[in-house]
Write an enzyme that holds these catalytic residues in place. Structure first.
Site, PDB file in Angstrom:
ATOM      1  N   HIS A 104       0.934  -1.204   0.059  1.00 18.61           N
ATOM      2  CA  HIS A 104       0.094   0.053   0.200  1.00 18.61           C
ATOM      3  C   HIS A 104       0.698   1.292   0.060  1.00 18.61           C
ATOM      4  O   HIS A 104       1.923   1.230   0.350  1.00 18.61           O
ATOM      5  CB  HIS A 104      -1.076   0.079   1.182  1.00 18.61           C
ATOM      6  CG  HIS A 104      -0.187  -0.191   2.313  1.00 18.61           C
ATOM      7  ND1 HIS A 104       0.154  -1.513   3.093  1.00 18.61           N
ATOM      8  CD2 HIS A 104       0.141   0.661   3.398  1.00 18.61           C
ATOM      9  CE1 HIS A 104       0.802  -1.353   4.270  1.00 18.61           C
ATOM     10  NE2 HIS A 104       0.898   0.186   4.405  1.00 18.61           N
ATOM     11  N   HIS A 106       0.891   5.293   1.442  1.00 18.55           N
ATOM     12  CA  HIS A 106       0.106   6.431   2.099  1.00 18.55           C
ATOM     13  C   HIS A 106       0.324   7.479   1.389  1.00 18.55           C
ATOM     14  O   HIS A 106       1.494   7.959   0.893  1.00 18.55           O
ATOM     15  CB  HIS A 106       0.969   6.556   3.324  1.00 18.55           C
ATOM     16  CG  HIS A 106       1.118   5.237   4.224  1.00 18.55           C
ATOM     17  ND1 HIS A 106       0.601   5.074   5.537  1.00 18.55           N
ATOM     18  CD2 HIS A 106       1.947   4.090   4.206  1.00 18.55           C
ATOM     19  CE1 HIS A 106       0.618   3.970   6.084  1.00 18.55           C
ATOM     20  NE2 HIS A 106       1.719   3.297   5.332  1.00 18.55           N
TER      21      HIS A 106
HETATM   22  P1  DGP Z   1       2.251   0.124   7.323  1.00 20.47           P
HETATM   23  O1  DGP Z   1       2.052  -1.253   7.109  1.00 20.47           O
HETATM   24  O2  DGP Z   1       3.513   0.333   8.270  1.00 20.47           O
HETATM   25  O3  DGP Z   1       2.476   1.077   6.137  1.00 20.47           O
HETATM   26  O4  DGP Z   1       1.057   0.904   8.030  1.00 20.47           O
HETATM   27  C1  DGP Z   1      -0.217   0.369   8.148  1.00 20.47           C
HETATM   28  C2  DGP Z   1      -1.219   1.362   8.300  1.00 20.47           C
HETATM   29  O5  DGP Z   1      -2.427   1.002   8.151  1.00 20.47           O
HETATM   30  C3  DGP Z   1      -1.097   2.348   9.654  1.00 20.47           C
HETATM   31  O6  DGP Z   1      -0.914   3.692   9.348  1.00 20.47           O
HETATM   32  C4  DGP Z   1      -2.334   2.104  10.311  1.00 20.47           C
HETATM   33  C5  DGP Z   1      -3.299   1.534   9.191  1.00 20.47           C
HETATM   34  N1  DGP Z   1      -4.212   0.538   9.585  1.00 20.47           N
HETATM   35  C6  DGP Z   1      -4.021  -0.451  10.160  1.00 20.47           C
HETATM   36  N2  DGP Z   1      -5.065  -1.279  10.408  1.00 20.47           N
HETATM   37  C7  DGP Z   1      -6.255  -0.645   9.714  1.00 20.47           C
HETATM   38  C8  DGP Z   1      -7.594  -0.783   9.576  1.00 20.47           C
HETATM   39  O7  DGP Z   1      -8.053  -1.780  10.095  1.00 20.47           O
HETATM   40  N3  DGP Z   1      -8.196   0.024   8.925  1.00 20.47           N
HETATM   41  C9  DGP Z   1      -7.519   1.098   8.234  1.00 20.47           C
HETATM   42  N4  DGP Z   1      -8.313   2.094   7.858  1.00 20.47           N
HETATM   43  N5  DGP Z   1      -6.172   1.553   8.405  1.00 20.47           N
HETATM   44  C10 DGP Z   1      -5.613   0.536   9.307  1.00 20.47           C
END
Ligand code: DGP
Length: 143
Positions: A104, A106
């Site tokens: 993903h 950001h």
């Molecule tokens: P990373 O794998 O380090 O790029 O971070 C994952 C991101 O996803 C973090 O910023 C928080 C977000 N996140 C984690 N769980 C959920 C979820 O269940 N729903 C949403 N909308 N975001 C989430």
């Protein structure tokens, strides 16, 4: 060592509709939704529908489709949120800062002098996420 893709990661569950999200955009290639732990107001995640763990294993065609959507979402986030800039983050593997193992990007709106909040920090409430998503959805509708 290559680690296999785990289909039970949280973004795979969101893509399958098993867990809700505050969606801002969807097409055949991606789903984009609000990050529940926003580093700035209007922080969006762009998640491809392909099953890849990160940048290192995603198919080139899927990556091409993904980055085009990232640009589209970034434009809408900047416009909808009235931001002055955009920061992209894309983390790979725990040592690279990744915590959800489905690739993903950001998309984070930025304003001069405003520092980012912590990565994986506090959860935003649903009403706040919806109000930001409404602005981004409106910008996408005008694009
Ligand atoms: P990373 O794998 O380090 O790029 O971070 C994952 C991101 O996803 C973090 O910023 C928080 C977000 N996140 C984690 N769980 C959920 C979820 O269940 N729903 C949403 N909308 N975001 C989430």
């Amino acid at each position: 060592m290559t680690v296999a893709y785990d289909p039970n990661n949280i973004f795979a569950k969101i893509l399958r509709g098993e867990i809700p999200c505050e969606k801002v955009y969807e097409d055949d290639a991606v789903l984009a939704f609000m990050d529940v732990m926003p580093r700035a107001d209007g922080h969006v995640l762009v998640v491809p529908k392909t099953t890849a763990r990160g940048l290192l294993d995603i198919a080139p065609e899927a990556l091409s489709a993904l980055i085009l959507r990232v640009q589209k979402i970034a434009r809408a986030v900047k416009k909808g949120m009235g931001a002055q800039g955009i920061t992209l983050h894309q983390f790979n593997e725990p040592a690279g800062g990744q915590s959800v193992f489905h690739i993903h990007f950001h998309v984070i709106p930025r304003w001069e002098g405003e520092a980012l909040r912590a990565h994986g920090g506090g959860m935003a409430d649903g009403a706040t996420l919806k109000s930001h998503a409404d602005k981004i959805r409106a910008a996408l509708a005008e694009a």
